[in-house]
Write a protein that holds these residues in place. Sequence first.
Motif, mmCIF file in Angstrom:
data_model
loop_
_atom_site.group_PDB
_atom_site.id
_atom_site.type_symbol
_atom_site.label_atom_id
_atom_site.label_comp_id
_atom_site.label_asym_id
_atom_site.label_seq_id
_atom_site.Cartn_x
_atom_site.Cartn_y
_atom_site.Cartn_z
ATOM 1 N N GLU A 218 129.016 40.754 105.879
ATOM 2 C CA GLU A 218 128.684 41.941 105.011
ATOM 3 C C GLU A 218 128.465 41.146 103.318
ATOM 4 N N GLY A 219 127.583 41.442 102.966
ATOM 5 C CA GLY A 219 127.143 40.862 101.434
ATOM 6 C C GLY A 219 126.726 39.429 101.430
ATOM 7 N N ALA A 220 126.541 38.849 102.610
ATOM 8 C CA ALA A 220 126.200 37.508 102.708
ATOM 9 C C ALA A 220 125.136 37.340 103.732
ATOM 10 N N LEU A 221 124.095 37.663 103.815
ATOM 11 C CA LEU A 221 122.917 37.662 104.678
ATOM 12 C C LEU A 221 122.186 36.069 104.847
ATOM 13 N N THR A 222 122.345 35.541 105.951
ATOM 14 C CA THR A 222 122.086 34.342 105.829
ATOM 15 C C THR A 222 120.730 33.782 106.913
ATOM 16 N N GLU A 223 120.512 32.753 107.273
ATOM 17 C CA GLU A 223 119.609 32.360 108.159
ATOM 18 C C GLU A 223 119.882 32.811 109.658
ATOM 19 N N ILE A 224 120.864 32.995 109.962
ATOM 20 C CA ILE A 224 121.481 33.653 111.100
ATOM 21 C C ILE A 224 122.102 34.826 110.957
ATOM 22 N N PRO A 225 121.391 35.913 111.506
ATOM 23 C CA PRO A 225 121.692 37.391 111.398
ATOM 24 C C PRO A 225 123.082 37.626 112.078
ATOM 25 N N ALA A 226 123.404 36.762 113.138
ATOM 26 C CA ALA A 226 124.471 37.220 114.103
ATOM 27 C C ALA A 226 125.750 36.800 113.352
ATOM 28 N N SER A 227 126.836 37.639 113.700
ATOM 29 C CA SER A 227 128.112 37.424 112.944
ATOM 30 C C SER A 227 128.731 35.945 113.553
ATOM 31 N N ASP A 228 128.458 35.443 114.747
ATOM 32 C CA ASP A 228 129.065 34.256 115.195
ATOM 33 C C ASP A 228 127.733 33.766 116.210
ATOM 34 N N TYR A 229 127.982 32.434 116.537
ATOM 35 C CA TYR A 229 127.066 31.699 117.501
ATOM 36 C C TYR A 229 127.615 30.564 117.951
ATOM 37 N N ASP A 230 126.796 30.120 119.074
ATOM 38 C CA ASP A 230 127.272 28.845 119.789
ATOM 39 C C ASP A 230 126.244 27.569 119.001
ATOM 40 N N VAL A 231 125.057 27.510 119.295
ATOM 41 C CA VAL A 231 124.026 26.754 118.965
ATOM 42 C C VAL A 231 122.939 27.525 118.371
ATOM 43 N N VAL A 232 122.241 27.337 117.335
ATOM 44 C CA VAL A 232 121.102 28.141 117.034
ATOM 45 C C VAL A 232 119.994 27.049 116.558
ATOM 46 N N VAL A 233 118.741 27.353 116.723
ATOM 47 C CA VAL A 233 117.564 26.645 116.342
ATOM 48 C C VAL A 233 116.561 27.613 115.852
ATOM 49 N N PHE A 234 116.175 27.212 114.706
ATOM 50 C CA PHE A 234 114.998 27.934 113.968
ATOM 51 C C PHE A 234 114.014 27.190 113.124
ATOM 52 N N ASP A 235 113.120 27.860 112.939
ATOM 53 C CA ASP A 235 111.874 27.060 111.860
ATOM 54 C C ASP A 235 112.585 27.013 110.475
ATOM 55 N N ASN A 236 112.277 25.802 109.976
ATOM 56 C CA ASN A 236 112.858 25.507 108.837
ATOM 57 C C ASN A 236 112.178 26.221 107.702
ATOM 58 N N ARG A 237 112.654 26.772 106.658
ATOM 59 C CA ARG A 237 111.923 27.306 105.632
ATOM 60 C C ARG A 237 111.119 26.774 104.655
ATOM 61 N N PHE A 238 111.559 25.367 104.593
ATOM 62 C CA PHE A 238 111.000 24.431 103.798
ATOM 63 C C PHE A 238 110.519 23.209 104.674
ATOM 64 N N PRO A 239 109.401 23.715 105.502
ATOM 65 C CA PRO A 239 109.292 22.517 106.109
ATOM 66 C C PRO A 239 108.499 21.416 105.817
ATOM 67 N N SER A 240 108.424 20.231 106.184
ATOM 68 C CA SER A 240 107.564 18.937 105.845
ATOM 69 C C SER A 240 106.108 19.250 106.295
ATOM 70 N N LEU A 241 106.178 19.900 107.561
ATOM 71 C CA LEU A 241 105.039 20.062 108.597
ATOM 72 C C LEU A 241 105.204 21.445 108.954
ATOM 73 N N ALA A 242 103.982 22.189 109.399
ATOM 74 C CA ALA A 242 103.977 23.373 109.660
ATOM 75 C C ALA A 242 102.823 23.599 110.550
ATOM 76 N N ALA A 243 102.893 24.719 111.387
ATOM 77 C CA ALA A 243 101.623 25.100 112.375
ATOM 78 C C ALA A 243 100.446 25.659 111.454
ATOM 79 N N ASP A 244 101.192 26.499 110.456
ATOM 80 C CA ASP A 244 100.145 27.171 109.686
ATOM 81 C C ASP A 244 100.339 26.615 108.139
ATOM 82 N N VAL A 245 99.433 25.580 107.787
ATOM 83 C CA VAL A 245 99.836 25.031 106.538
ATOM 84 C C VAL A 245 98.399 25.455 105.506
ATOM 85 N N GLY A 246 97.538 26.520 105.801
ATOM 86 C CA GLY A 246 96.444 26.940 104.951
ATOM 87 C C GLY A 246 95.316 25.821 105.009
#
Length: 360
Positions: free
Chosen positions: A78-106
Amino acid sequence: MRKTVARLADGRQLIYYDDTGGQSRARPVDSRQLPPLNVGSELRFDPLVDEWVAIAAHRQDRTHLPDAADCPLCPSREGALTEIPASDYDVVVFDNRFPSLAADVGELMSQGEDLVPRQPGIGHCEVVCFTSDHDRSFAQLSPARARTVMDAWADRTIELGLQPGIEQVVPFENRGVEIGVTLEHPHGQIYAIPFAAPRTRRMLESARSYRRRTWRNLFGDILATERKAGTRIVAENEHWTAFVPAAARWPVEVHVYPHRQVPDLPALSDAERDAFCHLYLDLLRRLDRLYDAPLPYVAAWQQAMVNIDRDLSYLRLELFSIRRAEDKLKYLAAMESAMGVFLNDVRPEDAAQRLRDVGD
């Protein structure tokens, strides 16, 4: 391992990997108001060394060493939303918000000059969070959690290798601010790139030449040579051997080889995955005992290319640290940075002996 796929508020993919036997958890929707992604990566070819260089100017604005209370990799609260919406997790993998390479680069506005061609920086960059506990490290994980991480690496290797244009998948961990880590939460990354990394390409060229001369596998013979010599072995078990390479470039450098030639992480058996976790955790704890402090390191998997030379390849983990003494770091000076000639201040045999001595 239980796998659950979700989406973040800006459309990026997030995957929860839960330990085997763990309880099912709620997976809240990401309720943040995020601006659209603005990724403009490009690849430029350097004809002097026959290599591609990624230009990713948007990464200048990425998060840099925030306070623990503002860590974007911790669970949301509460009051601190992060890249992981859940309140707990084991292992998480997600797309980097600041990627060096990306599928859609314009759209790439300029195609460059004849001698220096350019192309869109197409690829994938993912973040792998090893635990929800901000104050832990990979070395402090349980074997069961390390196995979940390993299974996630293997799963993402398969998925990313199927993406258009991808030629190599590289899971890695950078640990320690001395190495250049910008987020202190225990995590690694996975890069999927549209070309062969220069080091991988050079090693495959060496392996190809060696096979033409000997009809043998270079990596397998290196492992056999180290196991026979024994002087640079740090630890081993039924399926894996960790050793300091004879021509180590770094003051602390350890390579971890499976005893069976396999091309990549997905090809490992359950027994080999379990055995790696036990040996690797032991190795990381030895590293932290060298100077009674967390050791900064880079650990990267060398996997087979997606489409070529898979018969030549030999999966292995390569780890190194820039710490050469309790109060000294190794900096890449003129000969290393300008000329590519490494100068190591530590004999590989001495480094291996020290790592053996700090075992349990």
